[in-house]
Motif scaffolding. Structure first.
Motif, mmCIF file in Angstrom:
data_model
loop_
_atom_site.group_PDB
_atom_site.id
_atom_site.type_symbol
_atom_site.label_atom_id
_atom_site.label_comp_id
_atom_site.label_asym_id
_atom_site.label_seq_id
_atom_site.Cartn_x
_atom_site.Cartn_y
_atom_site.Cartn_z
ATOM 1 N N GLY A 305 -21.832 10.157 24.073
ATOM 2 C CA GLY A 305 -21.229 11.279 24.780
ATOM 3 C C GLY A 305 -21.600 12.608 24.160
ATOM 4 O O GLY A 305 -21.350 12.820 22.992
ATOM 5 N N GLU A 350 -15.234 37.195 11.458
ATOM 6 C CA GLU A 350 -15.156 36.649 12.805
ATOM 7 C C GLU A 350 -14.687 37.741 13.740
ATOM 8 O O GLU A 350 -13.616 38.298 13.554
ATOM 9 C CB GLU A 350 -14.127 35.506 12.792
ATOM 10 C CG GLU A 350 -14.596 34.293 13.521
ATOM 11 C CD GLU A 350 -13.703 33.084 13.265
ATOM 12 O OE1 GLU A 350 -13.431 32.798 12.089
ATOM 13 O OE2 GLU A 350 -13.299 32.468 14.238
ATOM 14 N N LYS A 468 -25.283 25.737 28.357
ATOM 15 C CA LYS A 468 -24.658 25.058 29.484
ATOM 16 C C LYS A 468 -25.203 25.719 30.734
ATOM 17 O O LYS A 468 -25.674 26.861 30.682
ATOM 18 C CB LYS A 468 -23.142 25.245 29.447
ATOM 19 C CG LYS A 468 -22.439 24.437 28.390
ATOM 20 C CD LYS A 468 -20.954 24.693 28.521
ATOM 21 C CE LYS A 468 -20.165 24.041 27.425
ATOM 22 N NZ LYS A 468 -18.764 24.426 27.483
ATOM 23 N N LYS A 472 -21.751 22.204 36.525
ATOM 24 C CA LYS A 472 -20.863 21.590 35.535
ATOM 25 C C LYS A 472 -21.457 20.313 34.987
ATOM 26 O O LYS A 472 -21.927 19.465 35.740
ATOM 27 C CB LYS A 472 -19.506 21.269 36.182
ATOM 28 C CG LYS A 472 -18.571 22.450 36.174
ATOM 29 C CD LYS A 472 -17.769 22.502 34.877
ATOM 30 C CE LYS A 472 -16.995 23.816 34.809
ATOM 31 N NZ LYS A 472 -16.478 24.110 33.485
ATOM 32 N N GLY A 473 -21.458 20.187 33.695
ATOM 33 C CA GLY A 473 -21.909 18.945 33.080
ATOM 34 C C GLY A 473 -23.364 18.962 32.670
ATOM 35 O O GLY A 473 -23.801 18.120 31.909
ATOM 36 N N GLU A 537 -20.121 12.921 39.988
ATOM 37 C CA GLU A 537 -18.905 13.219 39.229
ATOM 38 C C GLU A 537 -18.741 12.219 38.088
ATOM 39 O O GLU A 537 -18.184 12.529 37.047
ATOM 40 C CB GLU A 537 -17.703 13.133 40.175
ATOM 41 C CG GLU A 537 -16.457 13.742 39.608
ATOM 42 C CD GLU A 537 -15.232 13.412 40.464
ATOM 43 O OE1 GLU A 537 -14.130 13.738 40.001
ATOM 44 O OE2 GLU A 537 -15.382 12.847 41.558
ATOM 45 N N PHE A 540 -23.819 10.274 34.405
ATOM 46 C CA PHE A 540 -24.604 11.266 33.677
ATOM 47 C C PHE A 540 -25.873 10.612 33.164
ATOM 48 O O PHE A 540 -25.856 9.445 32.769
ATOM 49 C CB PHE A 540 -23.818 11.787 32.469
ATOM 50 C CG PHE A 540 -22.588 12.542 32.842
ATOM 51 C CD1 PHE A 540 -22.606 13.924 32.884
ATOM 52 C CD2 PHE A 540 -21.425 11.870 33.173
ATOM 53 C CE1 PHE A 540 -21.484 14.621 33.240
ATOM 54 C CE2 PHE A 540 -20.289 12.562 33.537
ATOM 55 C CZ PHE A 540 -20.313 13.947 33.564
ATOM 56 N N ARG A 590 -24.927 7.096 31.681
ATOM 57 C CA ARG A 590 -23.536 6.988 31.281
ATOM 58 C C ARG A 590 -22.606 7.080 32.479
ATOM 59 O O ARG A 590 -22.787 7.929 33.352
ATOM 60 C CB ARG A 590 -23.212 8.089 30.274
ATOM 61 C CG ARG A 590 -21.933 7.848 29.528
ATOM 62 C CD ARG A 590 -21.764 8.762 28.347
ATOM 63 N NE ARG A 590 -21.822 10.155 28.718
ATOM 64 C CZ ARG A 590 -22.744 10.993 28.322
ATOM 65 N NH1 ARG A 590 -23.713 10.594 27.537
ATOM 66 N NH2 ARG A 590 -22.708 12.249 28.691
ATOM 67 N N SER A 592 -18.758 7.869 33.184
ATOM 68 C CA SER A 592 -17.579 8.446 32.529
ATOM 69 C C SER A 592 -16.580 8.840 33.581
ATOM 70 O O SER A 592 -16.833 9.775 34.341
ATOM 71 C CB SER A 592 -17.946 9.736 31.796
ATOM 72 O OG SER A 592 -18.495 9.495 30.588
ATOM 73 N N TYR A 593 -15.475 8.140 33.637
ATOM 74 C CA TYR A 593 -14.482 8.515 34.642
ATOM 75 C C TYR A 593 -13.136 7.929 34.283
ATOM 76 O O TYR A 593 -13.038 6.759 33.906
ATOM 77 C CB TYR A 593 -14.940 8.015 36.024
ATOM 78 C CG TYR A 593 -14.102 8.568 37.154
ATOM 79 C CD1 TYR A 593 -14.155 9.925 37.475
ATOM 80 C CD2 TYR A 593 -13.256 7.745 37.877
ATOM 81 C CE1 TYR A 593 -13.388 10.442 38.492
ATOM 82 C CE2 TYR A 593 -12.478 8.252 38.912
ATOM 83 C CZ TYR A 593 -12.546 9.602 39.208
ATOM 84 O OH TYR A 593 -11.780 10.120 40.222
ATOM 85 N N GLU A 594 -12.122 8.718 34.374
ATOM 86 C CA GLU A 594 -10.735 8.277 34.186
ATOM 87 C C GLU A 594 -10.558 7.408 32.945
ATOM 88 O O GLU A 594 -9.940 6.352 32.989
ATOM 89 C CB GLU A 594 -10.269 7.499 35.424
ATOM 90 C CG GLU A 594 -10.227 8.322 36.686
ATOM 91 C CD GLU A 594 -8.918 9.074 36.867
ATOM 92 O OE1 GLU A 594 -7.852 8.478 36.639
ATOM 93 O OE2 GLU A 594 -8.968 10.270 37.211
ATOM 94 N N ASN A 597 -15.713 4.827 29.768
ATOM 95 C CA ASN A 597 -17.020 5.367 29.421
ATOM 96 C C ASN A 597 -17.960 4.214 29.111
ATOM 97 O O ASN A 597 -17.685 3.402 28.232
ATOM 98 C CB ASN A 597 -16.928 6.269 28.191
ATOM 99 C CG ASN A 597 -16.070 7.495 28.468
ATOM 100 O OD1 ASN A 597 -16.521 8.454 29.074
ATOM 101 N ND2 ASN A 597 -14.818 7.434 28.039
#
Lengths: 937, 255
Positions: A305, A350, A468, A472-473, A537, A540, A590, A592-594, A597
């Motif tokens: 991940g 910082e 990124k 998304k993702g 969704e 990946f 991969r 990955s849900y709920e 994984n």
């Protein structure tokens, strides 16, 4: 059309209220008598503003609360764009009340637009006072209050510094409600820094008469109050602990921090000759501040991940640089007499998503070890035993500097630049006398003196970028690093070895008197990339690439010393240059849900190893390696939550490790004349397959936690050695690949409270077996060790003033040998400990810590116990408990010794035993002792 | 300009009111919409207040984590016809690793004065159903703008977790609900502030213009049926025991 309907409604309402309760009604208008429709009207209790009811005004601006129980009320009306208004309704009324017309005043446009809308600041009304939060108005650093006031709506600052609010003169400025330097309002506004102000309040100046009578009039003057910020994030803290004791023991530790929102600065220093009370994790955290947990960033990407699981290659932990890095994590380990000094300075900055941190650290550790050891070896026809006494004096010093810069460029881009450098020096002087026996008969004795002086340095730079994407993702990570390390050893070796014949007479003597200079150098360039593409969704696709090139050179010059002459020993002097390239590419899919994984991946790696090996000077190349190894590496992992708060995982991985070039070189290394190593050009990578599974579950209500882990490892090809031992017990070893090695391990732990918060327990059992094949005199020998490690801990905290912590742990190891079963043996090492802390009378704390270690080995008749009891008594003193005075007795029975025992090896090292120490702590933040230990989770 | 837009909003509300009145009842609150709230929890502040924390530990924690900024968690409030549903927004699978999310759904019916909650916490799934108990609100003298609406401040107290709660409600939106199950004020609550910043739930967008709003009420509600009092007692006991055990209860229990 509207009013008849309304009247009807009002009528209906009136009918329903014929009890003792009464109604309250009124009309809401603005200052120009225009009715305000559907403004909110609240009925509050006068005592504490508790809301009883609410309603909204009708089209004619009227409102009415029905069925009001008798009491003192406030009617509060609010309307967008107007200042809320309150009207008191006294309690004595028993009939329906008409509060009449409530006139609402419009909120000043400036206040509305600037304060509420632009600065997003709440405004607070306290009667005639309107107050807003000054911190929401941005002024440049170093600005005065006057500069701040110029930005506030409704306030004007004249060129002479006098202030006007809502067109009226401000005649008084107070700070936190108190007059500031007399009556001149400018004194405060011109001198106070704007950063220190949290609130600005402006209200009408009341005459003394108005103050007394409470009457209000249209005042001509205003008062301004400035409220100061609490010093929230600024501060400094520090601590010093100093102790002195018998046996010339000394301990000193101190730290100091200063910090604010942007800057953290800290110093730390430790010195002791006890090996105790060095830098703890808490001290480290105080020192590093916001950088305490900043570890990662430079690793090679892999499966898993977000690319978290990673490979390490080229000695992330075992390379040449680890010789330098280990200086800074020097653990005095088992026994010996230590003397340590270390300290450093840290600076973190910082601000606005930019972080800069810099650390300098110095570490010096000295340790003297005086002890003896015994080592046994088993062969098919005979056994050997080597007894040794050693004296070792080691001193290491190191300087380390680190600089790091990170920035979130925007929400999608992140960059990190990290550089570090270190410089070390280590001196090790060792004396060793050994006696080697074969089946109990003395075969040789050695008298060895070594003096090694090492100087080394390293420099490392890493650049990392993470990106990124809008999608998304989708993400990309790249990093590149360069490492340069050099280590130089200067080594004087003197040894005299006498070989004995069967009549116990000296048969021959070997004398070594050498000066050895060894310069090693490593340059490594690494580059890694990772790309993650979301397919949907739930799916990946992840791809990574690792590249590494490392060049290692070595130059070892061995000179034989005879008298004042030095003669180059061409047999032992060597130079080499090795070049190792790695390319690894991998891809995984991969799901990955709920909470489920699943990763399946496959990688391909290619090692290209090139090495040239030659003697000193013009000597031709005597060894050459040019090998390419390629391997496929599959990967699988699955984790999910089968039951609530229960997590389960399965994994499979295959690892391939390349052989070292030293082992591949077809040459003889006779640096140690008793143990000669011959390289093996036929060596192939080590390959193992590992399957693992785990389950853990927690039950928060009862406090029960359970953990189960199991793993099994098969070595398809494992690095091992083939040893040949001749009649003089000189061993010739060659690295080889063996198959058949395997291991498994099962462990479980359970935590639960027996009585919540009073008695809690943790137990653990670990069972494992390890089979290691090796060849001795061409006979394959499997050494099988089966171990059981039970552990139990009980924490007893019956009352706040008492904490008792009991621990018992054992380690049973059964070792069996294929070729010499008579040597099969079992060892058992037990540790029992009990700790008691109690708060007694007059704030005096007592701490007793008893630790009992027991070592047993049936084969060698080892039966050794080491009981250690430490006692201390302490009390907090000074104002705010800033001081603590403590008397400690360490090792009350005077039994401390460094002892280790395994199936073939035992050693004993003298250690600091009984002493008494008096120590004093001063902590700016105060000391709060507790009889209970804390755990965070 | 801004004042002007507020006047526009006023006019809209006014128009809306005319419709209500013609519709027959002044108290009809047929306002509907979806509000997105962001919930941020300040664990440093929460842990600092725990009785077992020493000044040294608090400073160490602020030094290490003080500059660490959380993005917070988005929540949605759907409301229509005196009924509302509040739940966390589904977490987007961003870094490629998925954790199972605890269920958290709060349904409020202000007309029939009923509540129905599905809360997964402390290793159990609870289904809390019962009457909506009226909260005691104090109205304070502050006004502030949130998400384009002018809000008033109110205060209440939660004895279960010993929290002072401040609500900012927009009396311009005539719906008596809000986030985290809070409601009963003359307007929609656009911010909840628990213990002065320990947890802040602020509206980031207010959408009242939707054609239609449907409350995503779960078809099948599973979980242990339990009354509000019993549920509160479980939470109260856990919080108390965990604090006694010198640990932070709010890693497990929603603050």
């Amino acid at each position: 059309m509207k009013s008849p309907l309304l009247s009807l409604l009002l009528c209906l309402f009136s009918i329903s209220c014929l009890s003792q309760n009464y109604s309250i009604k009124g009309i809401v208008t603005d200052t120009l008598d225009v009715t305000l429709i559907s403004s909110t009207v609240l009925l509050l209790e006068q005592s504490d503003s508790t809301m009883v009811d609410f309603t909204r005004t009708e089209l004619d601006g009227s409102f009415k609360f029905e069925q009001v129980t008798p009491g003192a009320y406030i009617v509060k009306t609010t309307y967008i764009g107007y200042i809320p208004k309150t009207v008191n309704v006294p309690a004595e009324n028993k009939e329906d009340i008409d509060v009449g017309i409530i006139k609402m005043v419009e909120l000043a446009e400036e206040l509305m637009t600037v304060v509420i809308k632009a600065a997003k600041a709440p405004i607070k009304m306290r009667g005639d006072t309107i107050e807003y939060d000054a911190t929401t108005f941005k002024v440049p650093e170093g600005s005065t209050v006057e500069d701040l006031l110029k930005r506030l709506p409704g306030i004007e600052v004249e060129s002479d510094g006098s202030i006007m609010a809502d067109g009226k003169d401000v005649n008084t400025v107070t700070v936190d409600g108190k007059a500031f330097f007399g009556q001149d309002p400018k004194a405060a506004t011109k001198n106070l820094p704007a950063e220190g102000i949290s609130k600005v309040q402006v209200f009408d100046t009341k005459t003394e008469e108005e103050e007394i009578t409470g009457a209000t009039s249209q005042s001509k003057e205003k008062t301004m109050n400035l409220e100061l910020k609490e010093d929230f994030k600024n501060g400094g803290f520090g601590k010093v602990i100093a102790g002195m004791g018998t046996e010339s023991t000394k301990e000193l530790k101190g730290n100091y921090n200063r910090f604010n929102k942007k800057i953290q600065f800290s110093l730390v220093g430790v010195g002791n000759n006890t090996g105790r009370n060095g830098l703890s994790w808490n001290d480290y955290q105080d020192f590093m501040g916001s950088q305490s947990f900043n570890f990662g960033g430079g690793t090679d990407y892999g499966f898993g991940g977000g690319g978290w699981r990673s490979f390490t290659f080229g000695g992330g932990s075992g390379g040449l640089e680890s010789n330098i890095q280990s200086i800074f994590f020097n653990n005095s380990g088992n026994g010996g007499l230590p003397e340590n000094y270390n300290g450093g300075i840290n600076f973190n900055y910082e601000h606005n998503k930019t972080k800069v941190s810099s650390v300098y650290y110095y570490n010096q550790s000295g340790i003297i070890r005086d002890g003896n050891s015994s080592r046994d070896r088993f062969f098919q026809e005979f056994t050997t035993n080597e007894e040794a006494t050693n004296l070792n004096d080691n001193l290491s010093r190191g300087h380390r500097i680190e600089l790091e810069f990170t920035k979130d460029i925007d929400s999608l881009h992140f960059v990190k630049l990290k550089t570090n450098g270190a410089f070390i020096n280590e001196n090790n002087q060792a004396q060793e006398n050994t006696e080697l026996r074969k089946d109990g008969v003395l075969t040789s004795t050695s008298d060895i003196k070594n003096d090694i002086n090492t100087n080394g340095y390293l420099g490392n730079a890493l650049l990392l970028l993470r990106k990124k994407f809008k999608k998304k993702g989708r993400s990309l990570g790249v990093n590149a690093s360069y490492l340069y390390t050099e280590l130089e050893d200067n080594w004087t070796q003197n040894s005299v070895t006498n070989f004995y014949n069967n009549a116990a007479e000296i048969d021959s003597t070997a004398i070594i008197n050498q000066l050895n200079t060894n310069i090693r150098n490593k340059k490594q360039l690494k580059a890694n990339a990772l790309y993650v593409e979301p397919l949907s969704e739930k799916f990946f696709w992840q791809t990574f690439y690792n590249f590494s090139n490392r060049e290692e050179t070595g130059d070892r010059e061995v000179n034989d010393i005879s008298g004042s002459e030095r003669l180059l020993n061409e047999d032992l002097s060597r130079t080499y240059i090795n070049n190792i390239d790695l390319d690894r590419i991998g891809s995984s899919l991969r799901y990955s849900y709920e909470g489920v994984n699943i990763t399946m991946g496959l990688g391909y790696q290619r090692f290209d190893l090139k090495g040239d090996f030659k003697g000193k000077g013009d000597s031709p190349i005597i060894g050459k390696v040019d090998k390419i190894f390629t391997n496929w590496i599959p990967h699988f992992s699955l984790n999910f939550e089968p039951i609530r708060n229960g997590y389960m995982s399965f994994g499979y991985s295959r690892n391939a490790t390349e052989p070292s070039i030293d082992d591949l070189q077809p040459i003889v290394n006779n640096l140690n004349p008793q143990y000669i190593v011959i390289g093996n050009p036929g060596l192939t990578p080590e390959i193992n397959n590992r399957f693992s599974t785990s389950f853990n579950h927690s039950h928060p209500l009862s406090g029960r936690r359970i953990n189960l882990n199991a793993s099994i490892e098969f070595n398809e090809s494992q690095f091992s050695t083939s040893e040949t031992v001749d009649s003089f017990l000189i061993t010739t070893a060659q690295p080889i690949n063996v198959s058949g090695g395997r291991s498994w391990d099962v462990s479980g732990s359970l935590n639960f409270p027996i009585i919540k918060n009073r008695i809690t327990t943790r137990m653990r059992l670990n069972v494992g077996q390890n089979i290691r094949p090796s060849f001795v005199n061409d006979i394959k020998n499997n050494t099988t060790s089966l171990s059981y490690n039970p552990y139990i801990r009980v924490n007893i905290t019956p009352v706040d003033a008492i904490g008792i912590y009991l621990t018992a742990r054992s380690s049973f190891v059964n070792t069996t040998y294929d070729i010499n079963t008579s040597q099969n043996q079992s060892t058992r090492n037990d540790t029992y400990s009990a700790e008691l802390t109690a708060k007694t009378f007059a704030g005096i704390f007592l701490n007793a810590n008893f630790n009992y270690q027991k070592f047993k080995n049936n084969r060698f008749n080892v039966d050794r116990s080491i009981p250690i009891l430490n006692l201390s008594i302490y009390k907090q003193i000074l104002k705010g408990n800033r001081g603590e005075i403590r008397v400690s007795l360490y090792d009350a029975f005077n039994k401390n010794v460094g002892f280790t025992s395994s199936d073939t090896y035992r050693s004993e090292t003298q250690s600091l035993a009984r002493y008494v120490m008096l120590s004093f702590t001063y902590n700016i933040r105060g000391i709060q002792s507790s009889a209970h230990k804390k755990s965070w989770w | 300009m801004i004042i002007y837009s507020i006047v526009m909003i006023q006019k809209k509300i006014l128009l809306g009111f005319l419709i209500f009145i013609i519709g027959g009842s002044l108290y009809a609150q047929d306002v509907k919409g979806v509000v997105t709230y962001n919930r941020k929890t300040d664990y440093i502040s929460i842990i600092s207040k725990l009785p077992h924390m020493t000044k040294e530990e608090v400073d160490r924690m602020s030094l290490t984590w003080g500059n660490w900024a959380s993005e917070g968690r988005d929540h949605h409030l759907f409301f229509k016809k005196n009924k509302s549903l509040y739940q966390p927004k589904k977490r987007e699978n961003d870094n490629g690793y998925s954790w199972k999310q605890d269920q958290f759904v709060l349904i409020r019916d202000y007309k029939n004065k009923e509540r129905e909650d599905v809360i997964e916490t402390l290793g159990n799934l609870y289904h809390i159903k019962g009457p909506l108990v009226k909260r005691k609100w104090k109205i304070l003298n502050e006004i502030r703008e949130i998400a384009g609406y002018l809000c008033m401040k109110a205060e209440t107290y939660n004895p279960i977790k010993d929290q002072t709660i401040h609500a900012w409600f927009a009396d311009g939106i005539t719906f008596s609900g809000g986030p985290e199950g809070f409601g009963g004020l003359p307007g929609l609550i656009l911010e909840i502030d628990i213990n002065n910043g320990d947890a802040v739930i602020t509206a980031t967008s207010v959408d009242l213009d939707r054609e239609d709003v449907t409350l995503p009420i779960p078809k099948k509600i599973k979980g242990k049926k339990i009354t509000e009092e019993k549920f509160d007692a479980i939470i109260k006991k856990y919080v108390k025991e965990t604090i006694e055990g010198k640990k932070n209860p709010y890693w497990r229990v929603r603050y």
